[in-house]
Scaffold this motif. Structure first.
Motif, PDB file in Angstrom:
ATOM      1  N   ILE A   1      36.310  36.250  54.645  1.00 21.09           N
ATOM      2  CA  ILE A   1      36.941  37.360  53.919  1.00 21.09           C
ATOM      3  C   ILE A   1      38.378  37.564  54.399  1.00 21.09           C
ATOM      4  O   ILE A   1      39.288  37.762  53.598  1.00 21.09           O
ATOM      5  CB  ILE A   1      36.117  38.653  54.070  1.00 21.09           C
ATOM      6  N   ILE A   2      38.587  37.485  55.697  1.00 19.25           N
ATOM      7  CA  ILE A   2      39.943  37.645  56.246  1.00 19.25           C
ATOM      8  C   ILE A   2      40.842  36.521  55.741  1.00 19.25           C
ATOM      9  O   ILE A   2      41.974  36.763  55.315  1.00 19.25           O
ATOM     10  CB  ILE A   2      39.907  37.685  57.786  1.00 19.25           C
ATOM     11  N   ASP A   3      40.333  35.289  55.787  1.00 23.68           N
ATOM     12  CA  ASP A   3      41.119  34.142  55.321  1.00 23.68           C
ATOM     13  C   ASP A   3      41.480  34.262  53.842  1.00 23.68           C
ATOM     14  O   ASP A   3      42.497  33.730  53.406  1.00 23.68           O
ATOM     15  CB  ASP A   3      40.355  32.839  55.551  1.00 23.68           C
ATOM     16  N   ASN A   4      40.639  34.971  53.074  1.00 25.94           N
ATOM     17  CA  ASN A   4      40.874  35.149  51.636  1.00 25.94           C
ATOM     18  C   ASN A   4      41.454  36.517  51.309  1.00 25.94           C
ATOM     19  O   ASN A   4      41.310  37.003  50.189  1.00 25.94           O
ATOM     20  CB  ASN A   4      39.577  34.905  50.860  1.00 25.94           C
ATOM     21  N   LYS A   5      42.076  37.152  52.284  1.00 29.04           N
ATOM     22  CA  LYS A   5      42.805  38.422  52.102  1.00 29.04           C
ATOM     23  C   LYS A   5      41.963  39.527  51.482  1.00 29.04           C
ATOM     24  O   LYS A   5      42.412  40.245  50.597  1.00 29.04           O
ATOM     25  CB  LYS A   5      44.049  38.199  51.248  1.00 29.04           C
ATOM     26  N   GLY A   6      40.700  39.645  51.924  1.00 29.02           N
ATOM     27  CA  GLY A   6      39.846  40.737  51.471  1.00 29.02           C
ATOM     28  C   GLY A   6      38.958  40.419  50.287  1.00 29.02           C
ATOM     29  O   GLY A   6      38.184  41.260  49.857  1.00 29.02           O
ATOM     30  N   LYS A   7      39.059  39.209  49.776  1.00 26.47           N
ATOM     31  CA  LYS A   7      38.203  38.820  48.649  1.00 26.47           C
ATOM     32  C   LYS A   7      36.844  38.369  49.201  1.00 26.47           C
ATOM     33  O   LYS A   7      36.776  37.492  50.050  1.00 26.47           O
ATOM     34  CB  LYS A   7      38.844  37.686  47.850  1.00 26.47           C
ATOM     35  N   VAL A   8      35.778  38.984  48.682  1.00 27.45           N
ATOM     36  CA  VAL A   8      34.422  38.637  49.108  1.00 27.45           C
ATOM     37  C   VAL A   8      34.021  37.346  48.407  1.00 27.45           C
ATOM     38  O   VAL A   8      34.052  37.259  47.178  1.00 27.45           O
ATOM     39  CB  VAL A   8      33.432  39.775  48.769  1.00 27.45           C
ATOM     40  N   PRO A   9      33.638  36.335  49.187  1.00 24.87           N
ATOM     41  CA  PRO A   9      33.263  35.060  48.572  1.00 24.87           C
ATOM     42  C   PRO A   9      31.977  35.193  47.759  1.00 24.87           C
ATOM     43  O   PRO A   9      31.102  35.985  48.088  1.00 24.87           O
ATOM     44  CB  PRO A   9      33.052  34.126  49.774  1.00 24.87           C
ATOM     45  N   VAL A  10      31.904  34.408  46.693  1.00 20.69           N
ATOM     46  CA  VAL A  10      30.730  34.428  45.832  1.00 20.69           C
ATOM     47  C   VAL A  10      29.990  33.107  46.039  1.00 20.69           C
ATOM     48  O   VAL A  10      30.471  32.050  45.647  1.00 20.69           O
ATOM     49  CB  VAL A  10      31.125  34.584  44.344  1.00 20.69           C
ATOM     50  N   TYR A  11      28.869  33.194  46.702  1.00 20.23           N
ATOM     51  CA  TYR A  11      27.984  32.059  46.894  1.00 20.23           C
ATOM     52  C   TYR A  11      26.606  32.600  47.227  1.00 20.23           C
ATOM     53  O   TYR A  11      26.434  33.798  47.409  1.00 20.23           O
ATOM     54  CB  TYR A  11      28.481  31.093  47.976  1.00 20.23           C
ATOM     55  N   GLU A  12      25.615  31.738  47.293  1.00 20.11           N
ATOM     56  CA  GLU A  12      24.260  32.185  47.613  1.00 20.11           C
ATOM     57  C   GLU A  12      24.178  32.445  49.114  1.00 20.11           C
ATOM     58  O   GLU A  12      24.394  31.545  49.918  1.00 20.11           O
ATOM     59  CB  GLU A  12      23.237  31.131  47.211  1.00 20.11           C
ATOM     60  N   TYR A  13      23.895  33.684  49.464  1.00 22.59           N
ATOM     61  CA  TYR A  13      23.808  34.067  50.867  1.00 22.59           C
ATOM     62  C   TYR A  13      22.407  33.768  51.362  1.00 22.59           C
ATOM     63  O   TYR A  13      21.430  34.276  50.834  1.00 22.59           O
ATOM     64  CB  TYR A  13      24.125  35.553  51.038  1.00 22.59           C
TER      65      TYR A  13
END
Length: 102
Positions: free
Chosen positions: A55-67
């Protein structure tokens, strides 16, 4: 009912703090945590830490994948509804505190 919770800031399991437990109940839960090595560095899951770093690496964007980790899924749900700025601030705070432990 005895309940464990996951302390995100410490990246470890602990007895749930919203209940008053007797001394014997607390000892039982702590023994359970120790017996199953829930907080041992060798067996501890890095998935929440990696999720926060992502999330930090993507500037606050929550990744979308199967958790595939319940703690990550529950944390993602807690973040839903927050702005990217709020999410980034939360994750940066967690990262700074947990980085030396991971």
């Amino acid at each position: 009912m005895l309940t464990l919770q996951y302390n995100v800031m410490n990246m470890e399991f602990e007895p749930a703090g919203n209940t008053c437990y007797s001394g014997s109940e607390l000892r039982f839960m702590k023994a359970h945590i120790k017996r199953f090595r829930l907080n041992d560095a060798k067996y501890r899951s890095r998935q929440l830490f990696d999720f926060v770093r992502n999330i930090i690496d993507n500037k606050g964007k929550v990744p979308v994948y199967e958790y595939n980790n319940l703690i990550v899924e529950l944390f993602r749900k807690k973040l839903s509804g927050k702005s990217r700025e709020e999410i980034l601030k939360i994750c940066e705070s967690i990262f700074v505190i947990t980085f030396p432990k991971m």
